[in-house]
Design an enzyme around this catalytic site. Sequence first.
Site, PDB file in Angstrom:
ATOM      1  N   ALA A  55     -19.108  -3.238  25.071  1.00 32.62           N
ATOM      2  CA  ALA A  55     -18.763  -3.633  23.705  1.00 32.62           C
ATOM      3  C   ALA A  55     -17.552  -2.866  23.212  1.00 32.62           C
ATOM      4  O   ALA A  55     -17.241  -1.779  23.708  1.00 32.62           O
ATOM      5  CB  ALA A  55     -19.932  -3.365  22.756  1.00 32.62           C
TER       6      ALA A  55
ATOM      7  N   SER B 113     -27.679  -4.107  17.809  1.00 31.67           N
ATOM      8  CA  SER B 113     -27.280  -2.978  16.967  1.00 31.67           C
ATOM      9  C   SER B 113     -27.962  -3.041  15.608  1.00 31.67           C
ATOM     10  O   SER B 113     -28.190  -4.134  15.065  1.00 31.67           O
ATOM     11  CB  SER B 113     -25.759  -2.988  16.764  1.00 31.67           C
ATOM     12  OG  SER B 113     -25.376  -2.060  15.770  1.00 31.67           O
TER      13      SER B 113
ATOM     14  N   GLU C 247     -26.551  -2.422  13.020  1.00 29.69           N
ATOM     15  CA  GLU C 247     -25.541  -2.906  12.084  1.00 29.69           C
ATOM     16  C   GLU C 247     -25.739  -4.379  11.723  1.00 29.69           C
ATOM     17  O   GLU C 247     -25.194  -4.848  10.718  1.00 29.69           O
ATOM     18  CB  GLU C 247     -24.139  -2.705  12.661  1.00 29.69           C
ATOM     19  CG  GLU C 247     -23.711  -1.244  12.784  1.00 29.69           C
ATOM     20  CD  GLU C 247     -23.373  -0.605  11.444  1.00 29.69           C
ATOM     21  OE1 GLU C 247     -23.007  -1.347  10.506  1.00 29.69           O
ATOM     22  OE2 GLU C 247     -23.467   0.632  11.334  1.00 29.69           O
TER      23      GLU C 247
ATOM     24  N   TYR D  68     -17.797  -6.137  13.823  1.00 28.94           N
ATOM     25  CA  TYR D  68     -18.679  -5.653  14.892  1.00 28.94           C
ATOM     26  C   TYR D  68     -20.098  -6.196  14.701  1.00 28.94           C
ATOM     27  O   TYR D  68     -20.699  -6.736  15.628  1.00 28.94           O
ATOM     28  CB  TYR D  68     -18.698  -4.126  14.894  1.00 28.94           C
ATOM     29  CG  TYR D  68     -19.772  -3.525  15.770  1.00 28.94           C
ATOM     30  CD1 TYR D  68     -19.598  -3.428  17.146  1.00 28.94           C
ATOM     31  CD2 TYR D  68     -20.964  -3.046  15.226  1.00 28.94           C
ATOM     32  CE1 TYR D  68     -20.582  -2.875  17.962  1.00 28.94           C
ATOM     33  CE2 TYR D  68     -21.950  -2.497  16.023  1.00 28.94           C
ATOM     34  CZ  TYR D  68     -21.755  -2.404  17.377  1.00 28.94           C
ATOM     35  OH  TYR D  68     -22.736  -1.858  18.172  1.00 28.94           O
TER      36      TYR D  68
ATOM     37  N   ASN E  61     -28.851   4.439  15.374  1.00 28.79           N
ATOM     38  CA  ASN E  61     -27.946   5.454  15.918  1.00 28.79           C
ATOM     39  C   ASN E  61     -28.615   6.263  17.031  1.00 28.79           C
ATOM     40  O   ASN E  61     -29.671   6.850  16.814  1.00 28.79           O
ATOM     41  CB  ASN E  61     -27.486   6.411  14.814  1.00 28.79           C
ATOM     42  CG  ASN E  61     -26.518   5.757  13.862  1.00 28.79           C
ATOM     43  OD1 ASN E  61     -26.778   4.652  13.385  1.00 28.79           O
ATOM     44  ND2 ASN E  61     -25.416   6.432  13.569  1.00 28.79           N
TER      45      ASN E  61
END
Length: 315
Positions: free
Chosen positions: A59, A102, A104, A127, A156
């Site tokens: 990525a 992720s 995110e 992203y 994380n």
Amino acid sequence: GYEVSGTVRRVSSPTNLWRLADLGLLGRINLIPADMTDVGSLIAAISQAQPNEIFNLSAQSFVGASFQMPHTTAQVDALGVLNVLEVIRYGDKSIKVYQASSSEIYGGMVDSESLDENSPKNPASPYAVSKLFGFHTVRMYRKAYGIFAVNGILFNHDSIYRGLEFVSRKITNHVAQVALGLTKEKLRLGNLDAIRDFGFAPICVESMWTMLQQDKPDDFVIATGIGHSVKEFVEYAFSLIDEDWREYTEVSQTEMRPLDVARLVGNPAKARAQFGWSPQVTFRELIEIMVEADIRRWKQYKLGKNFPWDVVVGA
């Protein structure tokens, strides 16, 4: 007991493999040239490796950079996932696939203390948008074509091998330089109030393998379930060298994101119930491990010994 192959991009300068070298793994892994944006190279790589399992960790993984490189991020992080699954669809559908999703993908508008697999997704960066495309693509290929493909939604996960562009390693690396008198410059940071779920990468990554050993493919959140602010991180890191973090840091607008996510904390209940996963390493223990490693690296530098190039240039 595995034979491991890893893909590397063809570049004009030597590929950055210092982490593998530092771990003593460089000679034990088959390196195969490939590019996530080139289906032909993926076909060749998978044909050469003949894998039972594929872990797609490839990525453009720096959230901040995705605002400057949205097209590249989308091509690698979104369409790259599609490329891998298409190769498997028309090739060997018995190959199991782990997709590195992720945290995110949830974005900053979710009203929840902790996020699980079914929480709403509202990405707030190129992203995150790209990762969400990959997330849903995995789910669709799993249902439509019977491919054993899973999404690992890791919050994380940090370690001594974290890149310098990430705030955690940026902090611990600066702390090490201050401790050894190697810098008088202030560390520029962005949003100190941002809250993240900081886990220890080796423990988190073990869960990736575990997901592929389940009887049925499914998606899992991997997180500690505890949130800490960037301010807490930097404060404790500097306390390890008996320094006041405020003397060595400053908030900079250049480090702020166009869209920022205030809080990302995960709920790992499903992974805990299904295969007994737990974080094992605390927030403070993680910081201690990272600070100690960076101090050791900079001591080697002062002695004129070889050390990872990453320490200097953030490669």
